[in-house]
Design a protein around this motif. Sequence first.
Motif, short mmCIF file in Angstrom:
data_model
loop_
_atom_site.label_atom_id
_atom_site.label_comp_id
_atom_site.label_asym_id
_atom_site.label_seq_id
_atom_site.Cartn_x
_atom_site.Cartn_y
_atom_site.Cartn_z
N GLY A 41 -16.23 15.87 2.82
CA GLY A 41 -17.25 15.01 2.23
C GLY A 41 -18.43 15.78 1.69
O GLY A 41 -19.40 15.19 1.24
N ILE A 42 -18.35 17.10 1.69
CA ILE A 42 -19.44 17.94 1.16
C ILE A 42 -19.25 18.10 -0.34
O ILE A 42 -18.26 18.69 -0.77
N SER A 46 -22.92 14.03 -1.66
CA SER A 46 -21.77 13.56 -0.90
C SER A 46 -21.66 12.05 -1.03
O SER A 46 -22.66 11.34 -1.13
N ASP A 50 -18.19 16.08 -2.33
CA ASP A 50 -16.80 15.63 -2.51
C ASP A 50 -16.53 15.05 -3.89
O ASP A 50 -15.43 15.21 -4.43
#
Length: 160
Positions: free
Chosen positions: A70-71, A147, A73
Amino acid sequence: MATFSILVAFTVRLLLILLFLPFSALDKILNFRGAVGQASEAVSSRPAATALILTGLFVEIVMSLGILTGIADRAAAFVLAGYCGVTALLWKQFWKPGDFWAGSDSRARGLFWDFLKNFALAGGFLLVTFGTGAATVDAFLSDPFASSHPYRLADQPVRP
């Protein structure tokens, strides 16, 4: 129920990137010479083919991890969508063999299904990038490296 929701979100993302991490990346690492040989079909110089494979490894590993964690993303999914399109156009050229209508087991038909698979994957990555509705596109365009907080539950505050 919260744990189940997070598990579903993680599983969906894992299924999207599973082809790249670990399988395609591991194949490039274990069969680096063969991968460079295949890339040499698209570019004439061996150093350029090596650079393509190393770039592909970077994209497959780093962008897949971005989607999974989720970084950044959405940006990672956008890059992987482009990667799927580029690899389809460079290596899945179903129009070249000239045997598309020769039968169901022709080389061109096999490449055609791989070509479509790449674009279908690109569509999945674009869903991660832009979301599922028209209203969510602005979120990506206004801050592409943010994110999407895929594992946050609705009642949890978003941290900057």
